[in-house]
Design an enzyme around this catalytic site. Structure first.
Site, PDB file in Angstrom:
ATOM      1  N   GLU A   1      12.475 -49.578  46.613  1.00 54.54           N
ATOM      2  CA  GLU A   1      13.597 -50.239  47.277  1.00 54.54           C
ATOM      3  C   GLU A   1      14.380 -49.145  47.992  1.00 54.54           C
ATOM      4  O   GLU A   1      15.129 -48.396  47.360  1.00 54.54           O
ATOM      5  CB  GLU A   1      14.467 -50.976  46.253  1.00 54.54           C
ATOM      6  CG  GLU A   1      13.740 -52.091  45.513  1.00 54.54           C
ATOM      7  CD  GLU A   1      13.327 -53.239  46.403  1.00 54.54           C
ATOM      8  OE1 GLU A   1      13.893 -53.377  47.509  1.00 54.54           O
ATOM      9  OE2 GLU A   1      12.428 -53.998  46.006  1.00 54.54           O
TER      10      GLU A   1
ATOM     11  N   CYS B   1      22.980 -50.113  50.639  1.00 49.13           N
ATOM     12  CA  CYS B   1      21.713 -49.972  51.362  1.00 49.13           C
ATOM     13  C   CYS B   1      21.508 -51.058  52.404  1.00 49.13           C
ATOM     14  O   CYS B   1      20.775 -50.849  53.374  1.00 49.13           O
ATOM     15  CB  CYS B   1      20.536 -49.953  50.381  1.00 49.13           C
ATOM     16  SG  CYS B   1      20.385 -51.437  49.380  1.00 49.13           S
TER      17      CYS B   1
END
Length: 459
Positions: free
Chosen positions: A212, A246
């Site tokens: 991720e 993010c």
């Protein structure tokens, strides 16, 4: 923890997994309930730790970390029986008589390496998925969030036996020691550069990985957008956690005809949400450390500041800062910003915007503000990205009903809800063949009669 301690812990977890103690539905449910109870008891300590490490307010900590973790655990608890159940599928006639089904199986001992920006959520949410899938787990929280890592370690050690869940704290030496060991699965959240190293180490043992990562997530503002609402939602998503998210909008791509109006609306919204002096706002977070503070400060071109720009190295705070007249040659566009700097670029037409997005690495998220149905359809058709929103930002990750993950350089694999359970499981394909009949077609000798039957079946 030394490398020898790590090796011993992995050995104990392997033995515990092989005993089958973690794999029954009852054991998995008890683990999820234990985790939920532990977080409830430690939630105040976790919020205080997040305040220390990242300057997060209690509201932000509860909203963006703890509540999402609770939601994932409760989703898994409610659906655990269904998730574990084997799924029957159609059996081809040539395999008569048999039953075919798909059966989820835990990987075994898994390693979860979590980042510093959401150190509670991005440690405990994948942990809940891994436990629901029946694995044993070693957690490695980030050294950049030391207080949160300390509380997480204390919490896990109080409520879980190390044979089931163990926490390894520390920095690069501990990461290196862990990555040199053999795991059955590695789940990593963090930067692209570290993700490459994780993948290299995993390749030595052919260990499956979930990565991720991140990237420069674009935010398109098309001319039909409701500018005031777009500004409100962009400001929320961009400056949440001081921009250290993010999936934050990394930069805006807007129609050049609405740029000035959008900039005015964004300035107004920043003042409304954070006050005229954001550095004095106690609910506005801070940059995680001096290294990242200095990096972000170096990206601010004073000549291109439309709003903000003030920095305080003592408190590690940087104002929400809007940068205009930005091009791809500016330093702020070289890599993911990961901070409270919002560059604004413009386009002449949407094809130009799509071209800009497509010629860059696949982003983890993409956002588009528009009232035009064709534009919505074109964004989904012409752009490749991990996930995103139309007329909002970041909220697509706040549900267990949809998978979350990247594509290309922004990640491999996805999780949340069913996808999370499946990410920590191997799905076995099983044919249960009956013994009361045995069709002779597949066996030698291959006669002319068998050939004719096969040709007939292939028509």
């Amino acid at each position: 923890m030394t490398e020898q301690d790590i090796i011993k812990t992995i050995k104990r977890q392997n033995e515990y997994f092989e005993s089958g103690a973690a794999q029954s539905r009852k054991a998995r449910l008890e683990s999820l309930e234990t985790l939920e109870k532990a977080i409830n008891i430690y939630k105040n300590d976790l919020c205080e730790a997040l305040k220390t490490d990242l300057g997060k307010s209690e509201v932000e900590s509860l909203m963006s970390e703890l509540s999402l973790t609770f939601a994932e655990i409760r989703w898994l608890k409610k659906r655990l029986r269904s998730l574990m159940r084997k799924k029957h599928v159609r059996t081809p006639i040539v395999q008569f008589a048999a039953k075919s089904f798909r059966s989820p199986s835990p990987y075994g001992t898994v390693l979860i390496i979590s980042p510093w920006n959401y150190p509670v959520l991005l440690t405990l949410e994948p942990l809940s998925d891994a436990l629901a899938a029946g694995n044993t787990v070693i957690l490695k929280p980030s050294a950049y969030a030391p207080e949160t890592s300390r509380v997480l370690k204390e919490m896990i050690e109080e409520f879980f036996d190390p044979e089931l869940v163990a926490v390894v704290t520390g920095g690069r030496s501990e990461n290196k020691a862990l990555l040199h060991q053999r795991f059955d699965k590695i789940f990593f959240t963090g930067s692209k550069s570290v993700g490459k190293e994780v993948m290299r180490c995993a390749a030595e043992h052919l260990t499956p990985v979930t990565l991720e990562l991140g990237g420069k997530s674009p935010c398109i503002v098309e001319k039909s957008a409701k500018i005031g609402l777009a500004a409100k939602r962009i400001v929320f998503g961009k400056f949440l956690n001081c921009g250290q998210t993010c999936v934050a909008p990394d930069y805006i791509l807007c129609d050049r005809n609405i740029k000035d109006e959008l900039v005015v609306a964004i300035k107004k919204e920043i003042v409304f949400q954070f006050g005229a002096e954001p550095l004095e706002n106690l609910n506005y977070g801070k940059i995680v450390n001096e290294k990242h503070f200095d990096r972000l400060k170096s990206l601010i071109n004073a000549e291109k500041i439309a709003f903000g720009g003030k920095c305080d190295r003592e408190t590690l705070k940087i104002e929400p800062t809007v940068l205009v007249d930005i091009t791809w040659d500016d330093a702020v566009m070289e890599d993911e910003v990961f901070g409270p700097l919002l560059p604004i670029l413009t386009y002449k037409n949407l094809d130009e915007a799509f071209s800009v997005i497509e010629k860059n690495p696949r982003p983890l998220a993409l956002y588009c503000f528009t009232e035009n149905k064709k534009v919505k359809a074109d964004v989904l058709k012409k752009c490749r990205f991990g996930g995103g929103c139309i007329n909002d930002t970041v909220v697509h990750l706040a549900t267990s009903e949809m998978p979350f993950g990247g594509v290309g350089e922004s990640g491999i694999g996805s999780y949340h809800g069913r996808a999370g359970f499946e990410e920590f499981s191997h799905t076995r394909s099983i044919v249960d063949k009956k013994t009361w009949i045995d069709m002779p077609m597949r066996y030698q000798p291959y006669t002319e009669k068998k050939l004719k039957i096969l040709k007939w079946l292939l028509k």
